[in-house]
Write an enzyme that holds these catalytic residues in place. Sequence first.
Site, PDB file in Angstrom:
ATOM      1  N   TYR A  71      37.181  28.951 -10.951  1.00 42.05           N
ATOM      2  CA  TYR A  71      36.995  28.170 -10.938  1.00 42.05           C
ATOM      3  C   TYR A  71      35.734  27.903 -12.397  1.00 42.05           C
ATOM      4  O   TYR A  71      36.054  26.768 -12.397  1.00 42.05           O
ATOM      5  CB  TYR A  71      35.638  28.793 -10.092  1.00 42.05           C
ATOM      6  CG  TYR A  71      34.219  27.236 -10.420  1.00 42.05           C
ATOM      7  CD1 TYR A  71      34.696  26.374  -9.305  1.00 42.05           C
ATOM      8  CD2 TYR A  71      32.998  27.201 -10.554  1.00 42.05           C
ATOM      9  CE1 TYR A  71      33.675  25.291  -9.257  1.00 42.05           C
ATOM     10  CE2 TYR A  71      32.665  25.780 -10.787  1.00 42.05           C
ATOM     11  CZ  TYR A  71      32.080  24.792  -9.696  1.00 42.05           C
ATOM     12  OH  TYR A  71      31.806  23.741  -9.689  1.00 42.05           O
ATOM     13  N   PHE A 123      41.121  -3.693 -18.863  1.00 45.85           N
ATOM     14  CA  PHE A 123      42.196  -3.360 -17.502  1.00 45.85           C
ATOM     15  C   PHE A 123      40.715  -3.271 -16.357  1.00 45.85           C
ATOM     16  O   PHE A 123      39.516  -3.418 -16.517  1.00 45.85           O
ATOM     17  CB  PHE A 123      42.055  -2.209 -18.046  1.00 45.85           C
ATOM     18  CG  PHE A 123      42.802  -1.203 -17.007  1.00 45.85           C
ATOM     19  CD1 PHE A 123      44.525  -2.184 -16.249  1.00 45.85           C
ATOM     20  CD2 PHE A 123      42.758  -0.609 -16.215  1.00 45.85           C
ATOM     21  CE1 PHE A 123      44.749  -1.692 -15.118  1.00 45.85           C
ATOM     22  CE2 PHE A 123      42.951   0.186 -15.050  1.00 45.85           C
ATOM     23  CZ  PHE A 123      44.641  -0.485 -14.673  1.00 45.85           C
ATOM     24  N   THR A 124      41.071  -3.846 -15.179  1.00 43.49           N
ATOM     25  CA  THR A 124      40.945  -4.315 -14.215  1.00 43.49           C
ATOM     26  C   THR A 124      39.194  -2.846 -13.783  1.00 43.49           C
ATOM     27  O   THR A 124      37.768  -2.684 -14.404  1.00 43.49           O
ATOM     28  CB  THR A 124      41.479  -3.975 -12.978  1.00 43.49           C
ATOM     29  OG1 THR A 124      42.187  -2.568 -12.908  1.00 43.49           O
ATOM     30  CG2 THR A 124      42.501  -4.810 -12.995  1.00 43.49           C
ATOM     31  N   ASP A 214      42.104   3.496 -25.564  1.00 46.29           N
ATOM     32  CA  ASP A 214      42.311   3.695 -24.575  1.00 46.29           C
ATOM     33  C   ASP A 214      43.915   4.053 -24.455  1.00 46.29           C
ATOM     34  O   ASP A 214      45.060   3.625 -24.897  1.00 46.29           O
ATOM     35  CB  ASP A 214      42.310   2.550 -23.442  1.00 46.29           C
ATOM     36  CG  ASP A 214      43.492   2.907 -22.406  1.00 46.29           C
ATOM     37  OD1 ASP A 214      43.937   3.676 -21.761  1.00 46.29           O
ATOM     38  OD2 ASP A 214      42.933   2.581 -21.117  1.00 46.29           O
ATOM     39  N   LYS A 257      50.108   8.005 -16.580  1.00 47.06           N
ATOM     40  CA  LYS A 257      50.760   7.559 -17.535  1.00 47.06           C
ATOM     41  C   LYS A 257      52.392   8.185 -18.401  1.00 47.06           C
ATOM     42  O   LYS A 257      53.122   9.400 -17.498  1.00 47.06           O
ATOM     43  CB  LYS A 257      51.238   6.437 -17.985  1.00 47.06           C
ATOM     44  CG  LYS A 257      50.488   5.815 -16.624  1.00 47.06           C
ATOM     45  CD  LYS A 257      48.718   6.010 -16.096  1.00 47.06           C
ATOM     46  CE  LYS A 257      47.930   4.529 -15.389  1.00 47.06           C
ATOM     47  NZ  LYS A 257      46.776   4.726 -15.112  1.00 47.06           N
ATOM     48  N   ARG A 382      49.461  -9.331 -10.568  1.00 44.98           N
ATOM     49  CA  ARG A 382      48.652  -9.024 -12.192  1.00 44.98           C
ATOM     50  C   ARG A 382      48.272 -10.573 -12.361  1.00 44.98           C
ATOM     51  O   ARG A 382      48.773 -10.731 -13.463  1.00 44.98           O
ATOM     52  CB  ARG A 382      49.186  -8.279 -13.498  1.00 44.98           C
ATOM     53  CG  ARG A 382      49.479  -7.071 -12.892  1.00 44.98           C
ATOM     54  CD  ARG A 382      48.392  -5.665 -13.192  1.00 44.98           C
ATOM     55  NE  ARG A 382      47.135  -5.529 -11.893  1.00 44.98           N
ATOM     56  CZ  ARG A 382      46.535  -4.301 -11.810  1.00 44.98           C
ATOM     57  NH1 ARG A 382      46.315  -3.520 -12.709  1.00 44.98           N
ATOM     58  NH2 ARG A 382      45.250  -4.526 -10.589  1.00 44.98           N
ATOM     59  N   PHE A 449      41.753  -6.748  -5.502  1.00 38.03           N
ATOM     60  CA  PHE A 449      43.783  -6.858  -5.464  1.00 38.03           C
ATOM     61  C   PHE A 449      44.296  -5.297  -4.889  1.00 38.03           C
ATOM     62  O   PHE A 449      45.170  -5.474  -4.049  1.00 38.03           O
ATOM     63  CB  PHE A 449      44.165  -6.594  -6.865  1.00 38.03           C
ATOM     64  CG  PHE A 449      43.548  -5.419  -7.348  1.00 38.03           C
ATOM     65  CD1 PHE A 449      42.641  -5.526  -8.755  1.00 38.03           C
ATOM     66  CD2 PHE A 449      44.358  -4.268  -7.759  1.00 38.03           C
ATOM     67  CE1 PHE A 449      42.172  -4.064  -9.487  1.00 38.03           C
ATOM     68  CE2 PHE A 449      43.833  -3.545  -8.674  1.00 38.03           C
ATOM     69  CZ  PHE A 449      42.465  -3.736  -9.509  1.00 38.03           C
TER      70      PHE A 449
HETATM   71  N1  F0G Z   1      43.715   3.009 -18.707  1.00 36.60           N
HETATM   72  C1  F0G Z   1      44.842   1.538 -18.162  1.00 36.60           C
HETATM   73  C2  F0G Z   1      45.591   1.273 -19.155  1.00 36.60           C
HETATM   74  C3  F0G Z   1      45.619   1.428 -16.841  1.00 36.60           C
HETATM   75  O1  F0G Z   1      46.818   1.307 -16.785  1.00 36.60           O
HETATM   76  C4  F0G Z   1      44.339   2.312 -15.763  1.00 36.60           C
HETATM   77  C5  F0G Z   1      45.919   2.806 -14.753  1.00 36.60           C
HETATM   78  C6  F0G Z   1      43.451   3.311 -15.992  1.00 36.60           C
HETATM   79  C7  F0G Z   1      43.293   2.997 -17.546  1.00 36.60           C
HETATM   80  C8  F0G Z   1      42.525   3.729 -15.619  1.00 36.60           C
HETATM   81  O2  F0G Z   1      43.647   5.578 -14.714  1.00 36.60           O
HETATM   82  O3  F0G Z   1      44.595   4.970 -12.627  1.00 36.60           O
HETATM   83  O4  F0G Z   1      44.184   7.021 -14.203  1.00 36.60           O
HETATM   84  O5  F0G Z   1      41.797   5.770 -12.758  1.00 36.60           O
HETATM   85  N2  F0G Z   1      46.384   2.197 -14.815  1.00 36.60           N
HETATM   86  C9  F0G Z   1      47.192   1.690 -13.286  1.00 36.60           C
HETATM   87  C10 F0G Z   1      48.363   0.602 -13.343  1.00 36.60           C
HETATM   88  C11 F0G Z   1      46.736   2.341 -11.835  1.00 36.60           C
HETATM   89  O6  F0G Z   1      49.343   0.372 -12.278  1.00 36.60           O
HETATM   90  O7  F0G Z   1      48.555   0.221 -14.037  1.00 36.60           O
HETATM   91  P1  F0G Z   1      43.313   5.575 -13.545  1.00 36.60           P
END
Ligand code: F0G
Length: 460
Positions: A71, A123-124, A214, A257, A382, A449
């Site tokens: 832990y 980013f979303t 990021d 990634k 997108r 989405f």
């Molecule tokens: N920042 C970027 C540039 C991303 O592409 C993503 C995730 C995140 C933050 C969030 O990270 O998913 O680990 O919580 N991108 C994925 C995509 C979901 O399909 O582009 P996460």
Amino acid sequence: MRHFPEPFRIKTVEPIKVTTREYREAAIREAGYNTFLLKSEDVFIDLLTDSGTSAMSDAQWAALQLGDEAYAGSRNFYDLEKAIQDIFGYRYVVPTHQGRAAEHIMSKLLIKAGDWVPGNMYFTTTRLHQELAGGNFVDVIIDEAHDPTNAHPFKGNVDLAKLQKLVDRVGPDKIPYISYETCVNMAGGQPISMANLRELREFCDHHGIKIMLDNTRTVENAYFIQKREQGYADKSIKEIVREICAYTDGCTCSAKKDGLVNMGGFLAMNDEDFFVEAKAQVVIYEGLHTYGGMSGRDMAALAQGIREAVATDDYIKYRVEQTNYLGELLTAGEVPHVIPHGGHAIFLDARRFLRHIEQEQFPAQSLAAAIFVETGVRAMERGNVSAGRDPKTGENRRPALELVRLTIPRRVYTQSHMDYTAEGIINLYQKREQLRGLRFVFEPKQLRFFQARFEPIAGD
Ligand code: F0G
């Protein structure tokens, strides 16, 4: 060389299902024309995302066996911390289960209600966490990024004049940091240049504004700098990654990634007070500060993945050039897509692909569904659906870019999968007039989405 061959060989294989058009038509109908709602087993080639979909190396699988699942104080955490310090150069590391968890903690701590957060495109999840913390996102990316036909080599760059305008309007005290993304995802996987980052550093030092990176696709960005920016051809990917991070004050990272793992993330910084506060938050939302939502074996695989991605320059060359290969095939087939080709994905330009479908009928969503029916390839919208509604007006945001992303998982598919994908999309392009727009039958309030459902709008 037409194609840079995979610098690895295949040791384990996973069968994938070949399906008929009738089967896929039924599957997409059941999924409400949303590729996020398809079952993975119904997909032939999965280009939905490069997130968490990498194939791990034999060394990573071996590392899983060395998980210390204590832990508190797992040895894998200390090794991960060291890998992040060595490769990215940040002093302090807070592990999280994935990127958005790091964004959540950072946004909560750095943003006060009414603050402004500039960024090189949104980013979303990143923007949503900024908004939930009371901040207002402002796009300060260069105009070229919004034009899918513009061949600027560094479309991820920040426009310092836009940033200056924001500083003049709201004052630097209302801007806690600039959110700076490498290989800007929503712009089409477009890189930033070191020159831009250096200038931004000077600007931010002058105004007392932090730069929070990021760091999700920095290795891919480093490859573009090595290839395109003067003075970097002889620098290693590892050196370039380190230099990018050195100009920033900290980062959030989705390790799913570049990190070559199926799950993981982190927040890192140089400021000790911020670190202490972030550690206090991580135990509330994620888990103890020596695992942050990851198991010991996840951290072991991630430490190995971070090191592997930059150990030589070959992996990243293969990775980005494979994406480019798919892009070149689509160029030869005259299929409209974003140029230059991005690092992790090729983005089809749904506005030009489907000129007869207007944006309120979600051409990119419709195109992603049609690609699945035609080929069994799963892509991602997108565009207008991803951009969501403006929280103040409630109107669809109608972004300039209305794209379908063909995202290449790392080390998973071969050249022949790329050939098949391109061929199917070129065929579809030739009969594009048959495609129809979509309307919502279910629209979630946030990040719509992921779970939205649609039905086709009947033709004349
Ligand atoms: N920042 C970027 C540039 C991303 O592409 C993503 C995730 C995140 C933050 C969030 O990270 O998913 O680990 O919580 N991108 C994925 C995509 C979901 O399909 O582009 P996460």
